[in-house]
Design a protein around this motif. Sequence first.
Motif, PDB file in Angstrom:
ATOM      1  N   LYS A   1       6.119   0.898   7.699  1.00 61.64           N
ATOM      2  CA  LYS A   1       5.334   1.145   8.913  1.00 61.64           C
ATOM      3  C   LYS A   1       5.904   2.303   9.732  1.00 61.64           C
ATOM      4  O   LYS A   1       5.178   3.092  10.306  1.00 61.64           O
ATOM      5  N   THR A   2       7.223   2.390   9.804  1.00 62.51           N
ATOM      6  CA  THR A   2       7.934   3.501  10.444  1.00 62.51           C
ATOM      7  C   THR A   2       9.114   3.826   9.534  1.00 62.51           C
ATOM      8  O   THR A   2       9.314   3.177   8.514  1.00 62.51           O
TER       9      THR A   2
ATOM     10  N   GLU B   1      10.940  11.985  -9.100  1.00 58.76           N
ATOM     11  CA  GLU B   1      10.449  11.180  -7.986  1.00 58.76           C
ATOM     12  C   GLU B   1       9.970   9.825  -8.492  1.00 58.76           C
ATOM     13  O   GLU B   1       9.667   9.666  -9.679  1.00 58.76           O
ATOM     14  N   MET B   2       9.923   8.872  -7.566  1.00 59.18           N
ATOM     15  CA  MET B   2       9.468   7.520  -7.902  1.00 59.18           C
ATOM     16  C   MET B   2       8.767   6.932  -6.681  1.00 59.18           C
ATOM     17  O   MET B   2       9.336   6.903  -5.587  1.00 59.18           O
ATOM     18  N   ASP B   3       7.528   6.496  -6.873  1.00 59.07           N
ATOM     19  CA  ASP B   3       6.756   5.887  -5.793  1.00 59.07           C
ATOM     20  C   ASP B   3       6.995   4.396  -5.742  1.00 59.07           C
ATOM     21  O   ASP B   3       7.166   3.744  -6.769  1.00 59.07           O
ATOM     22  N   VAL B   4       6.984   3.853  -4.512  1.00 57.52           N
ATOM     23  CA  VAL B   4       7.089   2.410  -4.297  1.00 57.52           C
ATOM     24  C   VAL B   4       6.019   2.031  -3.278  1.00 57.52           C
ATOM     25  O   VAL B   4       6.050   2.497  -2.138  1.00 57.52           O
ATOM     26  N   LEU B   5       5.075   1.196  -3.700  1.00 62.34           N
ATOM     27  CA  LEU B   5       4.046   0.694  -2.803  1.00 62.34           C
ATOM     28  C   LEU B   5       4.603  -0.515  -2.066  1.00 62.34           C
ATOM     29  O   LEU B   5       4.989  -1.500  -2.684  1.00 62.34           O
ATOM     30  N   LEU B   6       4.664  -0.416  -0.752  1.00 56.29           N
ATOM     31  CA  LEU B   6       5.171  -1.510   0.067  1.00 56.29           C
ATOM     32  C   LEU B   6       4.033  -2.300   0.716  1.00 56.29           C
ATOM     33  O   LEU B   6       4.245  -3.422   1.174  1.00 56.29           O
ATOM     34  N   GLY B   7       2.832  -1.728   0.742  1.00 61.90           N
ATOM     35  CA  GLY B   7       1.682  -2.420   1.302  1.00 61.90           C
ATOM     36  C   GLY B   7       1.835  -2.702   2.782  1.00 61.90           C
ATOM     37  O   GLY B   7       2.693  -2.152   3.464  1.00 61.90           O
ATOM     38  N   ASN B   8       0.988  -3.572   3.286  1.00 64.73           N
ATOM     39  CA  ASN B   8       1.022  -3.905   4.713  1.00 64.73           C
ATOM     40  C   ASN B   8       2.166  -4.833   5.072  1.00 64.73           C
ATOM     41  O   ASN B   8       2.712  -4.761   6.161  1.00 64.73           O
ATOM     42  N   SER B   9       2.532  -5.731   4.153  1.00 63.28           N
ATOM     43  CA  SER B   9       3.549  -6.742   4.459  1.00 63.28           C
ATOM     44  C   SER B   9       4.929  -6.393   3.935  1.00 63.28           C
ATOM     45  O   SER B   9       5.886  -7.097   4.213  1.00 63.28           O
TER      46      SER B   9
END
Length: 155
Positions: free
Chosen positions: A27-28, A120-128
């Motif tokens: 979120k931040t 590079e490597m993406d990580v989806l953290l979503g809303n929670s």
Amino acid sequence: MKFQKAIAVAAVLTLPTAAMAQNVVAKTGESVANFFKDEGANVEVTTDSVGDPNLKVEYYGNDFSVYYYGCEDNTNCDAIQFFSGYQTDGSVRLSKINEWNTNNRFARAYVSEEGSARIEMDVLLGNSGITSDDFALAVGKWNRAMQDFEEFIDW
């Protein structure tokens, strides 16, 4: 005596909730930064060219950046990307990068227009977000990928 037992039972029932660590969210810049700080890493919280959070991290001898994605007005982001670049002046050929990408699942590599090798490597953290333990696993995969990549490109 019944009142004291009730308080003791209530305390025991709330312990697991109180002891649980908060999820790591994007979120931040602070949640991810705090994860690394709690791990003993040096972290600089900045912003990127569009004002989204950006971290510069030194973690167990590895230097890398964390970029934020899916942001709304530079907050409420839902994903991060671990990134590291290597000034190789074109010495790493595209066929070698293709070999890396063929054999590695989570981290991907490319050669920049300037001839630098990048990973590079993406990580989806979503809303929670995700648990600290699961985030630590992702960070472990990232660190291992960086080390393997550096060896792969003879860094």
